[in-house]
Design an enzyme around this catalytic site. Structure first.
Site, PDB file in Angstrom:
ATOM      1  N   GLY A  40      -6.321  23.472-102.981  1.00 56.05           N
ATOM      2  CA  GLY A  40      -6.925  22.494-101.771  1.00 56.05           C
ATOM      3  C   GLY A  40      -6.922  21.120-101.832  1.00 56.05           C
ATOM      4  N   GLY A  41      -6.857  20.617-103.079  1.00 54.96           N
ATOM      5  CA  GLY A  41      -6.730  19.098-103.490  1.00 54.96           C
ATOM      6  C   GLY A  41      -8.124  18.286-103.123  1.00 54.96           C
ATOM      7  N   THR A  42      -7.920  17.247-102.886  1.00 61.13           N
ATOM      8  CA  THR A  42      -8.774  16.239-102.378  1.00 61.13           C
ATOM      9  C   THR A  42      -9.670  16.778-101.123  1.00 61.13           C
ATOM     10  OG1 THR A  42      -8.026  14.458-103.736  1.00 61.13           O
ATOM     11  CG2 THR A  42      -9.261  13.987-101.593  1.00 61.13           C
ATOM     12  N   GLY A 183     -16.948  -1.492 -98.867  1.00 68.72           N
ATOM     13  CA  GLY A 183     -16.015  -1.137 -98.224  1.00 68.72           C
ATOM     14  C   GLY A 183     -16.528  -0.672 -96.694  1.00 68.72           C
ATOM     15  N   HIS A 444     -14.190  21.410 -65.648  1.00 69.30           N
ATOM     16  CA  HIS A 444     -15.393  20.880 -65.493  1.00 69.30           C
ATOM     17  C   HIS A 444     -16.697  21.839 -65.830  1.00 69.30           C
ATOM     18  CE1 HIS A 444     -18.357  18.401 -63.581  1.00 69.30           C
ATOM     19  NE2 HIS A 444     -18.889  19.443 -62.906  1.00 69.30           N
TER      20      HIS A 444
END
Length: 465
Positions: A40-42, A183, A444
């Site tokens: 799954g990684g990061t 940041g 809608h």
């Protein structure tokens, strides 16, 4: 050392790598996937999914606190509390289900997963060292590099102790009283807003003169309003110089060279990510590079025959959905399909409060590209669904060529607008014009009606404004 051969060898089990491996398995390509940490990684483990889970928990907690002070909806609650360890366990449960699902899909499609750290020997040979046991040499016909990216570290403030990356921010053992975020890009603001809603005092330091500097002022204005409402303190046009000697504060220098200290129990450094190109012998392949990223062509081929690269390691935009699309493409090209990676647009989303979506060109980018365009926006203040969910801030905006009304860009800011990104992307992939969207009946009441109304307004036919 034991050895084994395969047709396709994938290095990295993140969104790009595991999708490539699954698709290759579906196509009957013998495939081995090597992953050193977690499938799954990061994205699944320490990025997209856990951050959105934490953001959701923070939103719900803030909502409960607001209800404690009375609500126009008539909801009354006692002063709420949050059990942060339980929140983290809930978040980890979601991650576990998703990563377990990835493992199941890989197995179902005949992909062999090798747990361990890869070292490239050459373009067809990789040595893998597992955490325990004997090393394995893998040889392949095709090598796919999907190693992802890592957080950028500041020389003046390396990770460790109270200085953390987004990884540690997503698994807090406790809530800091005071957090400084370095940041004001999407990672910094997403997590900074979440921590503020959970109860921490948050200050954000940004080197440029605005938050979300890659987005225009119109889109960021509602986010700025939320930051002000929440009491997040902004220090723009400022740079961090490091920690004070006692480590209890961050030294900050303003644009006029004045220096001051911001007290902090924890410092989140979120100044970007860089391709993961070190630590696995990439230099031995002598591939052409584009700065710090691997250079690829429109089929994700590198400069070495039968060596491919996808995802963050190939540079911007570093988005999981880009990596997944590239992974699918590579598997199909290896299988003999005629494919090239040339999307009309790739959506980008900031899960701030409110959310921001960008697909294609902004008005400024269209102008800089020499296009004569129509730009129109429709505010959520005129949308019935937005009113009913108490979220009327924000708008949908469209950018279309003036000569033929071809849509070249969509932007939106508001609660839940991330879900509009599919409609935006699809309209651009299908080459839709303003008339196509304006003539499509939208249900809608939904936020999606604002998409239709935006196209109508661009044509001078708006009905509800």
């Amino acid at each position: 050392m034991k050895s084994q051969s395969t047709k396709l060898l994938v290095i990295g089990g993140g969104p790009g790598g595991y999708v490539a491996a699954i698709r290759a398995g579906q196509l009957g390509i013998p495939t081995v996937l090597v992953e050193g940490e977690m499938l799954g990684g990061t994205c699944l483990n320490i990025g997209c999914i856990p951050s959105k889970a934490l953001i959701h928990a923070a939103d719900e907690f803030e909502k409960a606190r607001l209800y404690a002070n009375g609500s126009p909806l008539g909801i009354r609650v006692k002063a709420p509390e949050i059990d942060l360890p339980q929140t983290v366990r809930w978040k980890d449960g979601i991650v576990g289900k998703l990563t377990g699902g990835v493992a199941t899909l890989l197995k179902k499609n005949g992909v062999q997963v090798v747990r361990g750290w890869a070292t490239l020997v050459d373009g067809k040979t990789v040595d893998v060292q597992p955490a325990q046991g004997e090393a394995l040499r893998l040889q392949c016909e095709h090598l796919l590099l999907a190693t992802g990216s890592v957080p950028v570290e500041l020389p003046s403030m390396p990770f460790g102790g109270g200085v953390i990356s987004s990884t540690e921010a997503l698994a807090p053992a406790d809530l800091p009283k005071r957090m400084v975020v370095v940041g004001a890009g999407y990672i910094g603001l997403e997590l900074g807003i979440a921590y503020r809603k959970l109860g921490a005092e948050v200050a954000v330091v940004e080197a440029t003169n605005r938050v979300l500097p890659s987005y225009d002022d119109e889109l960021t204005r509602p986010v700025l309003a939320t930051l002000k409402r929440l009491g997040v303190v902004l220090h723009l046009s400022c740079s961090v110089q490091g920690l004070t000697d006692n480590g209890a504060a961050v030294r900050v220098r303003s644009a006029n060279a004045d220096e001051f200290a911001l007290p902090a129990d924890r410092v989140l450094v979120a100044v970007g990510r860089k391709p993961r190109t070190e630590g696995f012998g990439l230099e031995s392949l002598h591939l052409d590079m584009a700065g710090r990223s691997i250079k690829i062509d429109e089929q994700c081929r590198t400069s070495m025959r039968n060596v491919w690269a996808i995802g963050d390691v190939t540079g911007e935009p570093m988005l999981a959905h880009r990596a997944m699309a590239q992974g699918e493409l590579v598997a199909e090209v290896i299988a003999g399909h005629k494919r090239r990676f040339a999307p009309a647009a790739i959506p980008a989303i900031c899960f701030t409060d409110p959310e921001v979506v960008v697909v294609g060109l902004s008005p400024q980018e269209a102008g800089q590209g020499g296009l004569d365009c129509i730009t129109a926006a429709f505010p959520f203040a005129a949308n019935g669904r937005a009113m009913s969910i108490e979220s009327t801030e924000g708008f949908v905006r469209v950018v279309a060529r003036r000569d033929n009304h071809l849509i070249v860009g969509w932007q939106a800011v508001g609660r839940g607008v991330a879900e509009l990104s599919a409609a935006f992307s699809q309209s651009m992939e299908m080459g839709a014009r303003l008339e196509d969207v304006a003539a499509t009946i939208h249900a809608h009441p939904t936020l999606g009606e604002a998409v239709q109304e935006t196209a109508l307004r661009a044509l001078g036919q708006a009905l509800h404004i």
